[in-house]
Motif scaffolding. Structure first.
Motif: not given
Length: 439
Positions: A270-299
């Motif tokens: 749930v809450n997979c997308s940011p909202k004005p009151a919770r701008p960091l909330q959601g499911l994200w993707k980013g390049i890790c320190d080993d240069m691989s892609l991974d998924f992050y969940l901020v809640s």
């Protein structure tokens, strides 16, 4: 002097009435239908009204008139689509099954023209931001109007309308017919329907609610007389209980040999997308320190904190490690920043896909660009600061830098890099998707 002639709702043309009523929910429409016999008949039988309601709610997402080509009432279709709607979005697998060792834990459900598709989502192996999308579950309505669900374990088939309606003569046993059981609103069980085999046969139970889940299989007609015989034999034979237990054991062993697919459980993210009151909330993707892609969940939790984890199975609490970062202070520091903070940001490298280091991206390269709008203090939960201990703050302290486009990056003082997070989906659609053969 102008004369005002009052008009009742019944005085409006039929198309205007239908348009107005299509904005209502079924419960509101049911209450309205009690006002007169005409509106009661409209509520119960008028296909134009229920088509308008279906089209207004889901017409931008799926082709309403393509669902079994109107072979069931639109009122019934409304109820089915309303249940399907809760599936749309991201889910993650929970529990430990044979499939867990070989399949990604993240699943994405989305609307198709006349079906719902469930796809497994995993990071690509090409060191970029692309994600692999592999459809494995198809949910539609059979020609007789009952919900029907097919599992494609290998994700090899692109199904047609004739396939989903069971009219194409598709090779049997290529797909597995399954029951999709809803346990509440955030838990789904995908379990093989052992009462049927092959692709062209209809489903007996369709989508099940939690209270129906224990009665998935039922008893085929040819077992009825056997069960009656065993019931009376057990009452008259001294060894009846043992015979009954052995018979049940043999039946379970037989079912186990027939089963092609172990049940899989999924819980909704749930809450997979940011909202004005919770701008960091959601499911994200980013390049890790080993240069691989991974998924992050901020809640955001209920006590005013933020935690970020990598996505994984729920039996491993989203990951086998503690959260990547956390904070209990949600107060952002607005730009411009102090010279010290400028230095902390500018001396760190942005992790990027190989070969894209010199290309422009959505995130900034310098605070001087003015694209970092604000900042947040965070801590690493791998090295929790325990009161009374002499832990170097630089080992646990970090920052979140939120950019003007809504994305953000994070890094710790002990490291020389920033992990920039991008959206994995937008407006209900996965971004940067590729097929399994491309990843």
């Amino acid at each position: 002097m102008e004369t005002v002639i009052p008009l009742s709702f019944s005085d409006f043309p039929d198309d205007v009435q239908l348009c107005v009523l299509s904005f209502l929910r079924p419960s509101d429409l049911a209450a309205f239908s009690c006002t007169c016999k005409r509106f009661f008949s409209l509520y119960r039988h008028d296909q134009r009204l229920w088509f308008s309601m279906c089209h207004r709610r889901w017409g931008s997402k799926t082709l309403i008139n393509k669902w079994v080509n109107g072979k069931i009432s639109y009122k019934r279709l409304y109820g089915i689509l309303e249940e399907y709607e809760n599936l749309i979005g991201f889910w993650r697998r929970c529990g430990d099954t044979a499939a867990a060792a070989s399949s990604p834990p993240l699943v994405f459900f989305e609307w198709g023209p006349f079906y719902i598709t469930g796809s497994r989502v995993s990071p690509s192996k090409n060191r970029g931001y692309e994600v692999i999308k592999k459809p494995f579950l198809w949910m539609s309505i059979a020609s007789k109007g009952e919900p029907v669900n097919y599992l494609d374990p290998d994700g090899k088939f692109a199904l047609t309308e004739e396939d989903l309606l069971g009219e194409s003569g598709f090779v049997e046993n290529e797909l597995i017919q399954v029951n999709v059981g809803f346990i509440g609103e955030s838990h789904v069980v995908v379990e093989e329907n052992l009462g049927f085999s092959g692709f062209r046969r209809g489903s007996s139970s369709g989508n099940l609610r939690g209270e129906e889940y224990e009665n998935v299989y039922g008893s085929p007609p040819d077992k009825l007389m056997t069960e009656i015989y065993q019931h009376f034999a057990n009452r008259t034979s001294p060894s009846g209980n043992g015979v009954s237990r052995r018979q049940r054991r043999r039946e379970k062993e037989k079912q186990g040999k027939m089963r092609k697919w172990d049940p899989e459980h999924f819980v909704k993210i749930v809450n997979c997308s940011p909202k004005p009151a919770r701008p960091l909330q959601g499911l994200w993707k980013g390049i890790c320190d080993d240069m691989s892609l991974d998924f992050y969940l901020v809640s955001y939790d209920d006590v005013g904190g933020i935690a970020c984890r990598k996505v994984g199975d729920s039996n491993k609490p989203l990951t086998c490690h503690a959260p990547i970062f956390w904070t209990s202070n949600l107060t952002f520091i607005e730009s411009p920043f102090s010279p010290e903070e400028d230095y902390i940001y500018n001396c760190r490298l942005h992790l990027k896909p190989i070969g894209e280091a010199d290309q422009n991206h959505d995130y900034p390269l310098s605070l001087d660009d003015g694209d970092v709008s604000r900042m947040l203090y965070i801590n690493s939960s791998f090295d929790l600061v325990i009161p009374g201990t002499n832990v170097n703050p630089r080992q646990v302290e970090g920052r979140i830098w939120q950019y003007g486009n809504g994305t953000f990056g994070f890094g710790f003082l002990r490291d020389n890099f920033i992990i920039d997070l991008k959206h994995i989906a937008r407006n209900g659609h996965l971004l940067d998707t590729i097929g399994p053969s491309d990843g």
